[in-house]
Each structure stands twice: as C-alpha cells, then as structure tokens.
Motif scaffolding. Sequence first.
Motif, PDB file in Angstrom:
ATOM      1  N   LEU A  68      28.667  17.804 -33.157  1.00 28.49           N
ATOM      2  CA  LEU A  68      29.090  16.862 -31.361  1.00 28.49           C
ATOM      3  C   LEU A  68      27.855  15.900 -31.989  1.00 28.49           C
ATOM      4  N   PHE A  69      26.781  15.566 -33.125  1.00 33.74           N
ATOM      5  CA  PHE A  69      26.191  14.825 -33.220  1.00 33.74           C
ATOM      6  C   PHE A  69      26.744  14.082 -34.270  1.00 33.74           C
ATOM      7  N   SER A  70      26.430  12.637 -33.723  1.00 37.59           N
ATOM      8  CA  SER A  70      27.491  11.350 -34.233  1.00 37.59           C
ATOM      9  C   SER A  70      26.516  10.816 -35.839  1.00 37.59           C
ATOM     10  N   GLU A  71      26.649  10.633 -36.900  1.00 44.31           N
ATOM     11  CA  GLU A  71      26.194  10.462 -38.103  1.00 44.31           C
ATOM     12  C   GLU A  71      25.281  10.146 -37.957  1.00 44.31           C
ATOM     13  N   GLU A  72      24.985   8.597 -36.830  1.00 46.88           N
ATOM     14  CA  GLU A  72      23.456   8.401 -36.945  1.00 46.88           C
ATOM     15  C   GLU A  72      22.304   9.332 -36.906  1.00 46.88           C
ATOM     16  N   GLN A  73      22.736  10.114 -35.476  1.00 44.59           N
ATOM     17  CA  GLN A  73      22.174  11.100 -35.675  1.00 44.59           C
ATOM     18  C   GLN A  73      22.076  12.806 -36.487  1.00 44.59           C
ATOM     19  N   LEU A  74      23.275  12.524 -37.717  1.00 48.80           N
ATOM     20  CA  LEU A  74      22.647  14.041 -38.249  1.00 48.80           C
ATOM     21  C   LEU A  74      22.410  13.451 -38.656  1.00 48.80           C
ATOM     22  N   GLU A  75      22.062  11.912 -39.992  1.00 48.15           N
ATOM     23  CA  GLU A  75      21.751  11.420 -40.324  1.00 48.15           C
ATOM     24  C   GLU A  75      19.561  11.388 -40.486  1.00 48.15           C
ATOM     25  N   ALA A  87      31.445  16.450 -41.770  1.00 45.89           N
ATOM     26  CA  ALA A  87      31.349  17.803 -41.840  1.00 45.89           C
ATOM     27  C   ALA A  87      30.681  18.385 -43.062  1.00 45.89           C
ATOM     28  N   GLY A  88      30.952  17.750 -44.201  1.00 45.84           N
ATOM     29  CA  GLY A  88      29.731  18.354 -45.080  1.00 45.84           C
ATOM     30  C   GLY A  88      28.541  18.161 -45.249  1.00 45.84           C
ATOM     31  N   ARG A  89      28.256  16.603 -44.015  1.00 45.82           N
ATOM     32  CA  ARG A  89      26.907  16.329 -44.519  1.00 45.82           C
ATOM     33  C   ARG A  89      26.047  17.088 -43.624  1.00 45.82           C
ATOM     34  N   GLY A  90      27.479  17.583 -42.662  1.00 43.63           N
ATOM     35  CA  GLY A  90      26.523  18.426 -41.399  1.00 43.63           C
ATOM     36  C   GLY A  90      27.131  20.080 -42.015  1.00 43.63           C
ATOM     37  N   ALA A  91      27.487  20.674 -42.860  1.00 43.24           N
ATOM     38  CA  ALA A  91      26.556  21.902 -43.297  1.00 43.24           C
ATOM     39  C   ALA A  91      25.721  21.753 -44.491  1.00 43.24           C
ATOM     40  N   TYR A  92      25.464  20.469 -44.527  1.00 41.19           N
ATOM     41  CA  TYR A  92      24.363  20.611 -46.165  1.00 41.19           C
ATOM     42  C   TYR A  92      22.908  20.779 -44.480  1.00 41.19           C
ATOM     43  N   ALA A  93      23.242  19.386 -43.926  1.00 40.52           N
ATOM     44  CA  ALA A  93      21.833  20.020 -43.189  1.00 40.52           C
ATOM     45  C   ALA A  93      21.968  21.031 -42.009  1.00 40.52           C
ATOM     46  N   GLN A  94      22.244  22.072 -41.790  1.00 41.71           N
ATOM     47  CA  GLN A  94      22.575  23.655 -41.600  1.00 41.71           C
ATOM     48  C   GLN A  94      21.878  23.756 -43.071  1.00 41.71           C
TER      49      GLN A  94
END
Length: 201
Positions: free
Chosen positions: A47-54, A108-115
């Motif tokens: 549920l994180f926004s793109e800015e929060q994920l970055e 989704a790809g950036r989220g998987a990388y962050a995880q």
Amino acid sequence: MRRITAKCPTVEVPTMARSTDDTMALPLDVHVMRAAARSLLAEHADLFSEEQLETLTLQLRAHLMLAIPVVEALADRFPEDDVPSACAYSAVMEARTRLGLEPRRSVAGRGAYAQRLARSVNALCDHYENLSGGQPVVLDPERAALLGLWNHCLGCETCMARDEEGGNAHLPCATADRLYQVYRRAWHSPASASAETRGRL
C-alpha cells in the motif's frame, strides 16, 4: 539521453567515533534497522506510495552500506572454520549482490527489490548481534574509508541524481572522487586488516 537530478530524502546514520589510529568505532542501531525492514515485510507493504517506497528503499540501502563493513569486520575476528562467521560472510556477499542490482521500473518490481533489501538488513542485524554481543566494532582504515565514501554519496544530491528512466545518472562529483581515492589507497595498504580475508569473499 537527457539527465535530470532528484533530491533524495535525508537518511540518518549513527555518529561515528574516530580513534587515534584512523579507525572508526561504530555501533549499529539494530532497532532502527529492523523497524525499517519490518515496514517493508509487513502485510500492508504493497500500500506504500511510490514516494514512500523510494524513501524506504534509500533507508534500507543506507543501513546495508553501514552494516556490511561492520559485520565483515566482526567475522574477520574468527577462524576460517568458524561456522557463524562463515554464515555472516555469506550474508554480506548476498547483501552486496542485492545492492548492485537495479530494481524493475514497475511499482511491484521496486517493491520486491525493497523487500529483498529488507531481508538482508534483518540477516545482517542477526549476524551483528550474534558475533558482537551488541558492542561497538572498530573498523580498519580500509572499511572506515569505504564507509566515509558511502555516507557522502547517500547524502549528496549529485551522487544520488536519477536520470529520466529512474536509474542513477552517474554525474561527476569531486568529493566522491576524492573519497574514492582515499579508499583505494587504504585498500592497497599492507596494513589493511581485511586484505588477508578478501579471498574468502
């Protein structure tokens, strides 16, 4: 390709105490590190926004850049046949590999990388606590120089600039170049404590 700059979020790192022999005594704040990792591994992480994920990704990268030389220095204290230190070296190698990867462009790809970064943060926290007992670690000049380079780059808008495709723009930075040369000199120095262990990595 046109290059653009982007202001990166502020990333806080622990204060480093420098000793008289040009080394650094550095504790890891595992509570802060685990909290950052936990936020990415929770059920609501998608549920994180793109800015929060970055922002979280930059924080996790900062934690890994800080933890890698510390855990590696701890593992160096043990014999080559020591199982816990061998496991720590494996976690360090995996963390380095993940830091070198570029995430996919999709959310989704950036989220998987962050995880994946978050899992490495947790792993290095485990090894730090297991090998150090939570006590500060003294880094040799090579690792101290590397950490100084990383700390600069994480807070430098030029070093962290992104191109229009989201990748690093690789803009020239005189300070980063100077710190890199300091690191290279320390790396080639016979006095470097980690020189004998590079073959194990």
